[in-house]
Write a protein that holds these residues in place. Structure first.
Motif, PDB file in Angstrom:
ATOM      1  N   LEU A  14       0.807  -1.218   0.000  1.00  0.00           N
ATOM      2  CA  LEU A  14       0.000   0.000   0.000  1.00  0.00           C
ATOM      3  C   LEU A  14       0.837   1.264   0.000  1.00  0.00           C
ATOM      4  O   LEU A  14       0.348   2.337  -0.375  1.00  0.00           O
ATOM      5  N   THR A  15       2.095   1.175   0.396  1.00  0.00           N
ATOM      6  CA  THR A  15       2.963   2.356   0.388  1.00  0.00           C
ATOM      7  C   THR A  15       3.504   2.661  -1.011  1.00  0.00           C
ATOM      8  O   THR A  15       4.051   3.733  -1.231  1.00  0.00           O
ATOM      9  N   LEU A  16       3.349   1.721  -1.939  1.00  0.00           N
ATOM     10  CA  LEU A  16       3.838   1.919  -3.302  1.00  0.00           C
ATOM     11  C   LEU A  16       2.878   2.788  -4.103  1.00  0.00           C
ATOM     12  O   LEU A  16       1.685   2.868  -3.790  1.00  0.00           O
ATOM     13  N   SER A  17       3.391   3.389  -5.141  1.00  0.00           N
ATOM     14  CA  SER A  17       2.533   4.181  -6.030  1.00  0.00           C
ATOM     15  C   SER A  17       1.577   3.249  -6.765  1.00  0.00           C
ATOM     16  O   SER A  17       1.794   2.034  -6.832  1.00  0.00           O
ATOM     17  N   GLU A  18       0.524   3.838  -7.348  1.00  0.00           N
ATOM     18  CA  GLU A  18      -0.431   3.026  -8.110  1.00  0.00           C
ATOM     19  C   GLU A  18       0.248   2.331  -9.279  1.00  0.00           C
ATOM     20  O   GLU A  18      -0.074   1.189  -9.600  1.00  0.00           O
ATOM     21  N   ALA A  19       1.189   3.009  -9.908  1.00  0.00           N
ATOM     22  CA  ALA A  19       1.906   2.413 -11.043  1.00  0.00           C
ATOM     23  C   ALA A  19       2.725   1.204 -10.593  1.00  0.00           C
ATOM     24  O   ALA A  19       2.744   0.173 -11.270  1.00  0.00           O
ATOM     25  N   GLN A  20       3.390   1.329  -9.449  1.00  0.00           N
ATOM     26  CA  GLN A  20       4.179   0.211  -8.934  1.00  0.00           C
ATOM     27  C   GLN A  20       3.275  -0.956  -8.536  1.00  0.00           C
ATOM     28  O   GLN A  20       3.586  -2.112  -8.800  1.00  0.00           O
ATOM     29  N   GLN A  21       2.135  -0.652  -7.917  1.00  0.00           N
ATOM     30  CA  GLN A  21       1.184  -1.694  -7.553  1.00  0.00           C
ATOM     31  C   GLN A  21       0.654  -2.408  -8.797  1.00  0.00           C
ATOM     32  O   GLN A  21       0.533  -3.633  -8.814  1.00  0.00           O
ATOM     33  N   ALA A  22       0.369  -1.637  -9.839  1.00  0.00           N
ATOM     34  CA  ALA A  22      -0.139  -2.225 -11.090  1.00  0.00           C
ATOM     35  C   ALA A  22       0.905  -3.127 -11.726  1.00  0.00           C
ATOM     36  O   ALA A  22       0.570  -4.204 -12.262  1.00  0.00           O
ATOM     37  N   GLU A  23       2.168  -2.715 -11.665  1.00  0.00           N
ATOM     38  CA  GLU A  23       3.248  -3.537 -12.228  1.00  0.00           C
ATOM     39  C   GLU A  23       3.358  -4.867 -11.478  1.00  0.00           C
ATOM     40  O   GLU A  23       3.485  -5.929 -12.098  1.00  0.00           O
ATOM     41  N   ILE A  24       3.288  -4.817 -10.172  1.00  0.00           N
ATOM     42  CA  ILE A  24       3.358  -6.045  -9.362  1.00  0.00           C
ATOM     43  C   ILE A  24       2.151  -6.929  -9.657  1.00  0.00           C
ATOM     44  O   ILE A  24       2.282  -8.145  -9.813  1.00  0.00           O
ATOM     45  N   GLU A  25       0.963  -6.328  -9.758  1.00  0.00           N
ATOM     46  CA  GLU A  25      -0.250  -7.093 -10.060  1.00  0.00           C
ATOM     47  C   GLU A  25      -0.118  -7.796 -11.407  1.00  0.00           C
ATOM     48  O   GLU A  25      -0.468  -8.982 -11.534  1.00  0.00           O
ATOM     49  N   THR A  26       0.406  -7.111 -12.405  1.00  0.00           N
ATOM     50  CA  THR A  26       0.603  -7.704 -13.728  1.00  0.00           C
ATOM     51  C   THR A  26       1.550  -8.900 -13.651  1.00  0.00           C
ATOM     52  O   THR A  26       1.279  -9.961 -14.223  1.00  0.00           O
ATOM     53  N   GLU A  27       2.652  -8.731 -12.935  1.00  0.00           N
ATOM     54  CA  GLU A  27       3.624  -9.819 -12.802  1.00  0.00           C
ATOM     55  C   GLU A  27       3.020 -11.013 -12.061  1.00  0.00           C
ATOM     56  O   GLU A  27       3.240 -12.168 -12.442  1.00  0.00           O
ATOM     57  N   LEU A  28       2.238 -10.749 -11.024  1.00  0.00           N
ATOM     58  CA  LEU A  28       1.608 -11.845 -10.287  1.00  0.00           C
ATOM     59  C   LEU A  28       0.575 -12.572 -11.142  1.00  0.00           C
ATOM     60  O   LEU A  28       0.445 -13.797 -11.063  1.00  0.00           O
ATOM     61  N   GLN A  29      -0.143 -11.832 -11.987  1.00  0.00           N
ATOM     62  CA  GLN A  29      -1.096 -12.473 -12.893  1.00  0.00           C
ATOM     63  C   GLN A  29      -0.377 -13.355 -13.907  1.00  0.00           C
ATOM     64  O   GLN A  29      -0.864 -14.430 -14.256  1.00  0.00           O
ATOM     65  N   GLN A  30       0.788 -12.912 -14.375  1.00  0.00           N
ATOM     66  CA  GLN A  30       1.569 -13.734 -15.307  1.00  0.00           C
ATOM     67  C   GLN A  30       2.037 -15.017 -14.620  1.00  0.00           C
ATOM     68  O   GLN A  30       1.990 -16.093 -15.215  1.00  0.00           O
ATOM     69  N   ILE A  31       2.487 -14.904 -13.393  1.00  0.00           N
ATOM     70  CA  ILE A  31       2.909 -16.086 -12.635  1.00  0.00           C
ATOM     71  C   ILE A  31       1.732 -17.028 -12.446  1.00  0.00           C
ATOM     72  O   ILE A  31       1.850 -18.240 -12.645  1.00  0.00           O
ATOM     73  N   ASP A  32       0.577 -16.484 -12.085  1.00  0.00           N
ATOM     74  CA  ASP A  32      -0.617 -17.308 -11.896  1.00  0.00           C
ATOM     75  C   ASP A  32      -0.991 -18.014 -13.200  1.00  0.00           C
ATOM     76  O   ASP A  32      -1.382 -19.179 -13.187  1.00  0.00           O
ATOM     77  N   GLY A  33      -0.840 -17.316 -14.318  1.00  0.00           N
ATOM     78  CA  GLY A  33      -1.149 -17.913 -15.616  1.00  0.00           C
ATOM     79  C   GLY A  33      -0.244 -19.080 -15.971  1.00  0.00           C
ATOM     80  O   GLY A  33      -0.616 -19.971 -16.723  1.00  0.00           O
TER      81      GLY A  33
END
Length: 65
Positions: A14-33
């Motif tokens: 939550l301390t990260l910027s929205e852009a950083q959070q979105a980047e992490i979310e994208t990477e986690l979705q790729q891992i999940d895929g």
């Protein structure tokens, strides 16, 4: 941070910027895929190929559910 401390991890995210959070979310979705059983086997096989130079391992693929 202690191992498996989800609350601290969430607070840190939550301390990260929205852009950083979105980047992490994208990477986690790729891992999940990649997490279906066939892809996990393929990742293991690729590691064996690279580690031991074994080119003739058949790669498994995900089957439709």
């Amino acid at each position: 941070m202690k191992k498996r401390d989800a609350v601290s991890l969430f607070r840190a995210l939550l301390t990260l910027s929205e852009a950083q959070q979105a980047e992490i979310e994208t990477e986690l979705q790729q891992i999940d895929g990649m997490a279906c059983q066939g892809n996990i086997i393929a990742l293991i096989e690729e590691n064996v190929r690279r580690t031991f130079g074994m080119a003739n391992i058949t790669t498994a693929h995900c089957l439709p559910e």
